[in-house]
Design an enzyme around this catalytic site. Sequence first.
Site, short mmCIF file in Angstrom:
data_model
loop_
_atom_site.label_atom_id
_atom_site.label_comp_id
_atom_site.label_asym_id
_atom_site.label_seq_id
_atom_site.Cartn_x
_atom_site.Cartn_y
_atom_site.Cartn_z
N ASP A 10 -2.55 5.45 8.25
CA ASP A 10 -2.41 4.66 7.07
C ASP A 10 -3.70 4.32 6.65
O ASP A 10 -4.87 4.69 7.31
CB ASP A 10 -2.05 3.19 7.69
CG ASP A 10 -1.93 2.17 6.40
OD1 ASP A 10 -1.20 2.09 5.50
OD2 ASP A 10 -2.46 0.94 6.90
N ASP A 12 -4.76 1.21 4.00
CA ASP A 12 -5.32 -0.22 3.79
C ASP A 12 -4.93 -0.82 5.11
O ASP A 12 -3.97 -1.08 5.46
CB ASP A 12 -4.59 -0.81 2.68
CG ASP A 12 -5.01 -0.05 1.13
OD1 ASP A 12 -6.26 -0.02 1.15
OD2 ASP A 12 -4.08 0.27 0.25
N GLY A 53 2.91 -2.06 -2.25
CA GLY A 53 2.76 -1.50 -3.73
C GLY A 53 2.25 -2.50 -4.37
O GLY A 53 2.65 -3.61 -4.76
N LYS A 82 -6.48 -2.43 -12.58
CA LYS A 82 -7.06 -2.94 -11.32
C LYS A 82 -7.39 -1.80 -10.60
O LYS A 82 -8.37 -1.92 -9.80
CB LYS A 82 -5.82 -3.32 -10.75
CG LYS A 82 -5.86 -3.96 -9.25
CD LYS A 82 -5.21 -2.69 -8.39
CE LYS A 82 -5.73 -2.86 -6.91
NZ LYS A 82 -5.11 -1.77 -5.97
C1 XBP Z 1 -1.00 -1.21 1.46
C2 XBP Z 1 -0.40 -1.29 0.29
C3 XBP Z 1 -1.15 -1.10 -1.19
C4 XBP Z 1 -2.33 -1.98 -1.46
C5 XBP Z 1 -2.75 -2.01 -2.75
O1 XBP Z 1 -0.84 0.13 1.47
O2 XBP Z 1 0.67 -1.91 0.11
O3 XBP Z 1 -0.07 -1.36 -2.24
O4 XBP Z 1 -2.14 -3.34 -1.09
O5 XBP Z 1 -2.80 -0.53 -3.36
P1 XBP Z 1 -0.93 1.03 3.01
P2 XBP Z 1 -2.08 -0.33 -5.00
O6 XBP Z 1 -1.40 -0.12 4.11
O7 XBP Z 1 0.13 1.80 3.28
O8 XBP Z 1 -2.40 1.84 2.89
O9 XBP Z 1 -2.35 -1.62 -5.67
O10 XBP Z 1 -2.77 1.03 -5.17
O11 XBP Z 1 -0.53 -0.29 -4.42
MG MG Z 2 -1.85 -0.82 5.98
#
Ligand code: XBP
Ligand code: MG
Length: 252
Positions: A10, A12, A53, A82
């Site tokens: 993963d 973020d 997302g 953003k």
């Molecule tokens: C985390 C998310 C993403 C980010 C923001 O993704 O849910 O939406 O918060 O990125 P993960 P975007 O933990 O699966 O990596 O604004 O590009 O969606």
């Molecule tokens: Mg994550």
Amino acid sequence: MAELKCILWDVDGTLADTERDGHRVAFNMAFEEAGLERRWDIETYGELLKVTGGKERMQFDIECGDMPDMPFKRIAELHARKTVHYQSLIADGLIPLRSGVLRLLEEAYAEGITLGISTTTTPAALDALIEHSLGKEWFDRFAVLAAGDIVPAKKPAPDIYTYAMEELGVSAENTLAVEDSSNGWLSAQAAGLKCIITVNDYTAKQDFDGADLVVSELGDAGCDSIQALSNKHDLSNLECVTLSHFKAIMAD
Ligand code: XBP
Ligand code: MG
């Protein structure tokens, strides 16, 4: 006894703590630039993270009545701005990798274990983090970069993990996921994967029932010991998480 052949990461919250000081700040910059009054403070953003997302998160905020209504096309435009702001924050080097991430990636890569990314974030946001926090060589070292709208249903749906495994031609039996959130864990679990969770401030109190290992950090040797919040396989020597722990989880 299953062999560890692939690790899907993963992004973020797992590779780096990008949400609070990266994505959240970038959303607020885009809102300000567009003349919107809405700002997502640290606590509010934590609640909004239940929606995966960025575009979907904004849509949800609109449905809650906290942002003015707008067509999805406008949401997508705001989100594109953003992403530009997020890319500059990452390029400024504001968000370091979490402990243990580079060590484990390098060790696994050196052993020939297939490495991939399974994330909800936008490809351009992922690319910025790879380029500035990991290093450009990692564009070639990850065998798949599965990100964003490439699948219709985002986490907690299993689609992004299933997509990555199909692209790689690996089976769930030989693949381990590394996640930070309950939505991520549900996604990996639904795809049939074992999973290590490395929590952060936003996710520490979430439900990870059934996960294979839940730790405060992956950690690095010589640093403060990590905390094991749940240790289903009774792994020992958990001063930091090692590739041997990954293999032991797969083999159990
Ligand atoms: C985390 C998310 C993403 C980010 C923001 O993704 O849910 O939406 O918060 O990125 P993960 P975007 O933990 O699966 O990596 O604004 O590009 O969606
Ligand atoms: Mg994550």
